[in-house]
Design a protein around this motif. Structure first.
Motif, PDB file in Angstrom:
ATOM      1  N   GLN A  14       0.815  -1.216   0.000  1.00 52.45           N
ATOM      2  CA  GLN A  14       0.000   0.000   0.000  1.00 52.45           C
ATOM      3  C   GLN A  14       0.849   1.266   0.000  1.00 52.45           C
ATOM      4  OE1 GLN A  14      -3.910  -0.662   2.514  1.00 52.45           O
ATOM      5  NE2 GLN A  14      -2.145  -1.334   3.720  1.00 52.45           N
TER       6      GLN A  14
ATOM      7  N   PRO B  71       0.576   3.145  -5.284  1.00 52.88           N
ATOM      8  CA  PRO B  71      -0.614   2.368  -5.664  1.00 52.88           C
ATOM      9  C   PRO B  71      -1.885   3.115  -5.273  1.00 52.88           C
ATOM     10  CG  PRO B  71       0.392   1.442  -3.696  1.00 52.88           C
ATOM     11  CD  PRO B  71       1.305   2.523  -4.167  1.00 52.88           C
TER      12      PRO B  71
ATOM     13  N   ASN C 196      -6.242  -1.187  -7.575  1.00 52.29           N
ATOM     14  CA  ASN C 196      -5.915  -2.353  -8.411  1.00 52.29           C
ATOM     15  C   ASN C 196      -7.023  -3.397  -8.352  1.00 52.29           C
ATOM     16  OD1 ASN C 196      -5.557  -3.318  -5.842  1.00 52.29           O
ATOM     17  ND2 ASN C 196      -3.649  -4.408  -6.298  1.00 52.29           N
TER      18      ASN C 196
ATOM     19  N   ASN D  74      -7.663  -5.987  -5.217  1.00 48.30           N
ATOM     20  CA  ASN D  74      -6.831  -7.186  -5.015  1.00 48.30           C
ATOM     21  C   ASN D  74      -5.916  -7.037  -3.805  1.00 48.30           C
ATOM     22  OD1 ASN D  74      -7.717  -8.861  -7.143  1.00 48.30           O
ATOM     23  ND2 ASN D  74      -6.561  -7.624  -8.610  1.00 48.30           N
ATOM     24  N   LEU D  75      -5.403  -5.834  -3.599  1.00 45.57           N
ATOM     25  CA  LEU D  75      -4.527  -5.603  -2.459  1.00 45.57           C
ATOM     26  C   LEU D  75      -5.301  -5.780  -1.152  1.00 45.57           C
ATOM     27  CD1 LEU D  75      -1.811  -4.822  -1.323  1.00 45.57           C
ATOM     28  CD2 LEU D  75      -2.409  -2.418  -1.642  1.00 45.57           C
TER      29      LEU D  75
END
Length: 462
Positions: free
Chosen positions: A300, A340, A343, A346-347
């Motif tokens: 992150q 980031p 996404n 997904n994280l």
């Protein structure tokens, strides 16, 4: 003089009694082998030798130690990403040409050439370094350390399990040897009884039934001895297998089985909680799961990378067009920062899964601890019960030995039947075998307690 003669005659009956010939049971007991005198083929094998050979040759221990070496190699700052990477790049492009050129309208005279060599060479050194990656490398380096510790305790677990298996198998061979001695003694007594029954039958003082029964009992004891010899061979094969050598290797053992009578539950449980490798592996696996959460969270945070390099270019153009020769050198650098933003969740999913895995690891640790404590408590209860049974069987064996001597004397003078004597003989053999089994069971539970508490190497003096 008269007084001396009277004393001598008075003592004669006692002297005769003290020097009387031993009965058949006593003669059989005198002829009975012990662990020190029993003929055995092969070289002498001690427990220390057996353990050393098994630990040094065990295939699973070799595998564990190789895996431990891999984990030790992986535990490095370079593998964790702390160190930069340096690369060298070099290339050279060349051509050998022939040409003929004319211009439009023949404004210039034609040009031609052959064997023209052109070359361009590039050399460069590039340095890449991750300045910041969300503390990923710190967590990853800690995880590599935990994985190395897991490999170490796995190796220790297999070493201790191998020591326990070899020790138990070693004393099983001792048990089978002692059973062999017991059955040999029983066969010797049956032989004495058969000879007595034959002599009595030939002089007519006993019936043929008595003689035939003695023969049957002798054959039965012979078969029992043969079966015990097979049991001994099987026990030796199992021990040879643990020693990683030819199963048919002959060896001799002179040890006896002596169980420790003073193991206490509290120190064993304390040692289990502090040293048991299976429990230690579960604790380390939980630590690895916690670090996986940190690794997932690091994704992150921003990623900052830096690159610098030095490039050198050499040009050699013999064609006559443009630059004929050239030399170029340059120092370059590049700094990249990425953050980031999104996404596809997904994280977030990876972080949630990592946290769930920590809960699983905690439950696995608690389950492993409970199973080990339960196994220790059950084994300790079996150990205490085995010691109590052992004390009883020692007394029973003494009484049974006395009883069989009395029964044989009664049978010899005709005060009892062969059935009564055989029952007493069987009772004696059963008492001896129960004593042997009680000694082995107490020793086996002792070895398991030492394995569970991870004190087996210290307690055995290895």
């Amino acid at each position: 003089m008269k007084l001396s003669s009277c004393l001598l005659f008075a003592c004669l009956p006692f002297l005769a009694f003290s020097q009387q010939t031993p009965n058949a049971i006593q003669r059989a007991q005198q002829r009975t082998f012990t662990m020190a005198t029993l003929p055995q083929p092969g070289e002498l094998l001690t427990l220390q030798q057996a353990i050393d050979q098994a630990v040094s040759k065990n295939y699973q221990i070799h595998i564990n130690r190789s895996q431990e070496e891999i984990s030790r190699n992986n535990y490095s700052k370079g593998n964790a990403g702390y160190l930069p990477s340096l690369t060298f790049n070099g290339n050279s492009n060349g051509s050998l040409q022939s040409f003929r050129q004319t211009t439009i309208g023949n404004l210039q005279p034609p040009r031609e050439g052959s064997g023209i060599f052109n070359r361009t060479s590039n050399l460069g050194v590039n340095l890449n370094y991750t300045v910041f990656n969300g503390y990923y490398r710190r967590s990853f380096y800690s995880q590599l350390e935990q994985l190395l510790k897991i490999s170490t305790v796995n190796t220790r677990a297999n070493v201790e399990a191998t020591i326990a298996s070899v020790t138990t198998s070693y004393y099983d061979v001792v048990r089978q040897l002692r059973r062999l001695i017991t059955f040999s003694q029983a066969l010797d007594i049956s032989r004495e009884r058969l000879e007595l029954a034959r002599a009595n039958y030939e002089v007519g003082t006993r019936s043929k039934v008595d003689f035939l029964s003695a023969q049957v009992d002798y054959n039965t004891d012979s078969a029992a001895l043969l079966s015990q010899e097979q049991a001994l061979r099987n026990a030796k094969i199992i021990l040879n297998n643990l020693l990683i050598r030819d199963p048919q290797t002959e060896f001799s053992i002179r040890d006896t089985i002596v169980a420790r009578p003073n193991l206490q539950l509290a120190p064993l449980e304390e040692s289990l909680n502090a040293n048991n490798p299976l429990l230690a592996a579960a604790v380390l696996n939980r630590a690895v799961a916690d670090l996986n959460v940190q690794l997932a969270n690091s994704a992150q945070l921003p990623l900052v990378t830096a690159q610098t390099g030095y490039n050198y270019q050499f040009i050699d153009n013999q064609g006559g067009f443009g630059v004929a020769t050239g030399r170029t050198s340059a120092i370059t650098y590049n700094v990249v920062a990425s953050i980031p933003i999104f996404n596809g969740y997904n994280l977030k999913r990876q972080i949630q899964n990592a946290k769930v895995n920590t809960i699983i690891a905690q439950d696995q640790e608690s389950s492993q601890r409970l199973q080990l404590i339960t196994a220790l408590s059950q084994t300790y209860q079996a150990y205490q019960n085995s010691l109590r049974i052992l004390n009883l069987e020692v007394l029973n064996n003494q009484l049974a030995n006395q009883n069989v001597e009395i029964a044989y004397d009664r049978y010899r003078i005709g005060n009892s039947t062969f059935v009564e004597f055989r029952d007493v003989q069987r009772t004696s053999v059963d008492a001896q075998t129960r004593l042997i089994e009680a000694e082995y069971t107490a020793k086996a539970t002792e070895i398991e307690l030492l394995r569970l508490s991870s004190t087996i190497t210290q307690q055995l003096g290895l």
